[in-house]
Motif scaffolding. Structure first.
Motif, PDB file in Angstrom:
ATOM      1  N   LYS A   1      85.090 -77.875 -35.335  1.00  0.00           N
ATOM      2  CA  LYS A   1      84.214 -77.668 -36.478  1.00  0.00           C
ATOM      3  C   LYS A   1      82.822 -77.207 -36.034  1.00  0.00           C
ATOM      4  O   LYS A   1      82.239 -76.266 -36.607  1.00  0.00           O
ATOM      5  CB  LYS A   1      84.119 -78.972 -37.283  1.00  0.00           C
ATOM      6  CG  LYS A   1      83.334 -78.851 -38.561  1.00  0.00           C
ATOM      7  CD  LYS A   1      83.341 -80.163 -39.312  1.00  0.00           C
ATOM      8  CE  LYS A   1      82.552 -80.041 -40.610  1.00  0.00           C
ATOM      9  NZ  LYS A   1      82.529 -81.342 -41.349  1.00  0.00           N
ATOM     10  N   MET A   2      82.252 -77.852 -34.998  1.00  0.00           N
ATOM     11  CA  MET A   2      80.939 -77.438 -34.482  1.00  0.00           C
ATOM     12  C   MET A   2      80.989 -76.022 -33.923  1.00  0.00           C
ATOM     13  O   MET A   2      80.060 -75.218 -34.114  1.00  0.00           O
ATOM     14  CB  MET A   2      80.488 -78.412 -33.402  1.00  0.00           C
ATOM     15  CG  MET A   2      80.182 -79.810 -33.915  1.00  0.00           C
ATOM     16  SD  MET A   2      79.698 -80.916 -32.575  1.00  0.00           S
ATOM     17  CE  MET A   2      79.500 -82.450 -33.474  1.00  0.00           C
TER      18      MET A   2
ATOM     19  N   GLN B   1      80.870 -73.579 -36.744  1.00  0.00           N
ATOM     20  CA  GLN B   1      79.516 -73.480 -37.297  1.00  0.00           C
ATOM     21  C   GLN B   1      78.632 -72.587 -36.421  1.00  0.00           C
ATOM     22  O   GLN B   1      77.905 -71.715 -36.917  1.00  0.00           O
ATOM     23  CB  GLN B   1      78.902 -74.875 -37.410  1.00  0.00           C
ATOM     24  CG  GLN B   1      79.558 -75.759 -38.458  1.00  0.00           C
ATOM     25  CD  GLN B   1      78.974 -77.147 -38.473  1.00  0.00           C
ATOM     26  OE1 GLN B   1      78.094 -77.475 -37.674  1.00  0.00           O
ATOM     27  NE2 GLN B   1      79.484 -77.991 -39.371  1.00  0.00           N
ATOM     28  N   VAL B   2      78.676 -72.810 -35.096  1.00  0.00           N
ATOM     29  CA  VAL B   2      77.875 -71.985 -34.183  1.00  0.00           C
ATOM     30  C   VAL B   2      78.317 -70.530 -34.239  1.00  0.00           C
ATOM     31  O   VAL B   2      77.491 -69.598 -34.192  1.00  0.00           O
ATOM     32  CB  VAL B   2      77.970 -72.540 -32.752  1.00  0.00           C
ATOM     33  CG1 VAL B   2      77.246 -71.639 -31.760  1.00  0.00           C
ATOM     34  CG2 VAL B   2      77.381 -73.946 -32.682  1.00  0.00           C
TER      35      VAL B   2
ATOM     36  N   ARG C   1      76.892 -79.833 -23.554  1.00  0.00           N
ATOM     37  CA  ARG C   1      77.264 -81.247 -23.695  1.00  0.00           C
ATOM     38  C   ARG C   1      77.067 -81.998 -22.376  1.00  0.00           C
ATOM     39  O   ARG C   1      76.668 -83.168 -22.366  1.00  0.00           O
ATOM     40  CB  ARG C   1      78.726 -81.360 -24.156  1.00  0.00           C
ATOM     41  CG  ARG C   1      78.937 -81.016 -25.615  1.00  0.00           C
ATOM     42  CD  ARG C   1      80.317 -81.458 -26.094  1.00  0.00           C
ATOM     43  NE  ARG C   1      81.393 -80.768 -25.413  1.00  0.00           N
ATOM     44  CZ  ARG C   1      81.920 -79.612 -25.807  1.00  0.00           C
ATOM     45  NH1 ARG C   1      81.441 -79.010 -26.900  1.00  0.00           N
ATOM     46  NH2 ARG C   1      82.906 -79.053 -25.134  1.00  0.00           N
TER      47      ARG C   1
ATOM     48  N   SER D   1      70.591 -83.657 -29.492  1.00  0.00           N
ATOM     49  CA  SER D   1      71.788 -82.930 -29.922  1.00  0.00           C
ATOM     50  C   SER D   1      71.959 -81.697 -29.048  1.00  0.00           C
ATOM     51  O   SER D   1      70.982 -81.124 -28.548  1.00  0.00           O
ATOM     52  CB  SER D   1      71.670 -82.523 -31.391  1.00  0.00           C
ATOM     53  OG  SER D   1      72.757 -81.727 -31.773  1.00  0.00           O
TER      54      SER D   1
ATOM     55  N   GLN E   1      73.419 -79.029 -30.263  1.00  0.00           N
ATOM     56  CA  GLN E   1      73.518 -77.887 -31.170  1.00  0.00           C
ATOM     57  C   GLN E   1      72.356 -76.926 -30.910  1.00  0.00           C
ATOM     58  O   GLN E   1      71.190 -77.327 -30.908  1.00  0.00           O
ATOM     59  CB  GLN E   1      73.492 -78.374 -32.624  1.00  0.00           C
ATOM     60  CG  GLN E   1      74.731 -79.108 -33.073  1.00  0.00           C
ATOM     61  CD  GLN E   1      75.906 -78.176 -33.282  1.00  0.00           C
ATOM     62  OE1 GLN E   1      75.739 -76.960 -33.342  1.00  0.00           O
ATOM     63  NE2 GLN E   1      77.097 -78.749 -33.361  1.00  0.00           N
TER      64      GLN E   1
ATOM     65  N   LYS F   1      86.322 -82.423 -34.384  1.00  0.00           N
ATOM     66  CA  LYS F   1      84.870 -82.307 -34.527  1.00  0.00           C
ATOM     67  C   LYS F   1      84.323 -81.141 -33.703  1.00  0.00           C
ATOM     68  O   LYS F   1      83.466 -80.372 -34.172  1.00  0.00           O
ATOM     69  CB  LYS F   1      84.206 -83.608 -34.097  1.00  0.00           C
ATOM     70  CG  LYS F   1      84.498 -84.786 -35.003  1.00  0.00           C
ATOM     71  CD  LYS F   1      83.805 -86.040 -34.497  1.00  0.00           C
ATOM     72  CE  LYS F   1      84.119 -87.233 -35.381  1.00  0.00           C
ATOM     73  NZ  LYS F   1      83.466 -88.483 -34.886  1.00  0.00           N
TER      74      LYS F   1
END
Length: 404
Positions: free
Chosen positions: A257-258, A261-262, A319, A372, A374, A254
């Motif tokens: 994957k994040m 994307q970033v 995080r 989040s 993100q 995961k």
């Protein structure tokens, strides 16, 4: 060629001349006798020529065949007669020989080899031999049947059941006993008894197995009283480690994957920022650029390894700083659930009393949004500028790292 012709001439001269030809009379009379003239004259007559016709030849062949057939019949009859006469002679000779043996039985001395006085003479010897041979055959059959297994005995009896019923084959003691046992086993009482016996044996085996299992459990409990605590603790620790490894593998996918994307959003926004900067620079200065537009963009981009290093540490810090927000969000979520439950109970009470509630939930009561880590577009642009200046990503406090 001339030399060859000359050599041939000389050879012809050397060879002797051939002798002159002579008549047959000078050679002398022939050894074969002369053919008789009478037969030659008889074969040249018209009657002899008529015998060579087709019908005459067929008649001659048919007469020869009939003669040959009659000859074969005569030979066969003669053979039959000779055979019958020979049999008669042998029978008479055997009868005479048997009569002389019967008359001379008393004249045999007891010391003579081969005497059968113990079985009343030679005339009963063949009966004794047949009885001995029959007894030996029955004994052999009995021994062969006794060597067979139970399944083979049953197959043998099934295969020869008709002959045994008709008594055309020997049935010894063992075979009779086997047949009697089979007949008794097919009785209803025997079948029921076997079923009861099988149930009793099955229950005994089951009880024995249960007792053995109980003994094993008792032995394990007594022997593991001291080391069992350590063993179970290590098992729980191993189970927890496996759960942690499994969750880390899932979260690793995961997180990757994040991060991708970033990274894709970073690349798109970085291009927009660089294009805007190039346009502003071109408007301020009229200098001619030697590089192409794409090369200028690639030159101003952050390097891939630097961008990856910056994003990994930046996302890790985000995080970490998200943990207090998650705790606050969990408290707000509990409050929202308690408020929703209380509101539903109030509505149920109003309905039970016969009232009509205006609304099930108040308009201002919303589900608290989950935080989040993100980043949005502005935060990614800020990351781009900070990465250009240097490796200025957010750092986790040192005291938190020491506590971890």
């Amino acid at each position: 060629f001339r030399d060859c012709v000359q050599a041939w001439k000389f050879v012809r001269k050397i060879e002797p001349e051939l002798p002159p030809l002579a008549t047959l009379e000078s050679l002398g009379p022939s050894e074969e006798p002369p053919f008789p003239k009478e037969k030659v004259l008889a074969n040249s007559t018209s009657q002899a020529l008529e015998h060579c016709k087709r019908q005459e030849r067929l008649n001659c062949i048919a007469s020869r065949a009939s003669d040959l057939r009659s000859r074969h019949l005569q030979v066969a009859e003669q053979r039959k007669e000779r055979k019958a006469t020979g049999l008669e002679v042998k029978r008479e000779h055997a009868q005479k020989h048997a009569g002389t043996d019967i008359n001379h039985v008393g004249s045999v001395k007891p010391d003579d080899p081969g005497s059968f006085q113990d079985i009343r003479g030679q005339k009963q010897s063949w009966l004794t031999i047949l009885a001995i041979a029959g007894f030996a055959h029955c004994l052999k059959e009995e021994m062969n049947f006794g060597k067979l297994s139970c399944r083979q005995k049953n197959r043998h009896i099934d295969r020869h059941s008709k002959d045994i019923a008709a008594k055309t084959i020997f049935c010894g003691t063992l075979m009779r006993q086997t047949i009697e046992i089979r007949e008794k086993l097919t009785l209803p009482a025997a079948v029921n008894g076997f079923a009861l016996l099988s149930c009793m044996l099955a229950k005994k085996v089951h009880v024995t197995q249960r007792r053995n299992h109980a003994k094993v459990m008792s032995f394990c409990l007594t022997s593991w009283s001291t080391s069992g605590v350590l063993f179970t603790t290590m098992k729980r620790m191993a189970h927890g480690i496996r759960l942690l490894q499994r969750s880390w593998r899932e979260w690793r996918v995961k997180l990757r994957k994040m991060l991708n994307q970033v990274t894709s959003r970073w690349v798109a926004l970085e291009r927009q920022v660089i294009v805007r900067e190039l346009r502003e620079a071109s408007n301020k200065s009229k200098a001619v650029e030697t590089l192409t537009y794409e090369n200028q963009i690639a030159l101003k981009r952050v390097e891939d390894h630097a961008r990856l290093h910056f994003l990994i540490h930046e996302m890790r810090a985000r995080r970490y700083f998200l943990l207090p927000k998650l705790r606050i969000w969990a408290e707000e979520q509990q409050k929202w659930e308690a408020t929703s439950l209380q509101r539903k109970r109030e509505m149920e009470c109003i309905k039970f009393l016969g009232g009509q509630p205006d609304e099930e939930l108040p308009l201002f009561l919303f589900v608290p949004p989950a935080p989040s880590y993100q980043p949005d577009q502005l935060e990614i642009v800020d990351m781009i500028f900070r990465a250009r200046k240097g490796d200025h990503y957010k750092n986790i406090p040192e005291d938190c790292i020491v506590r971890c």
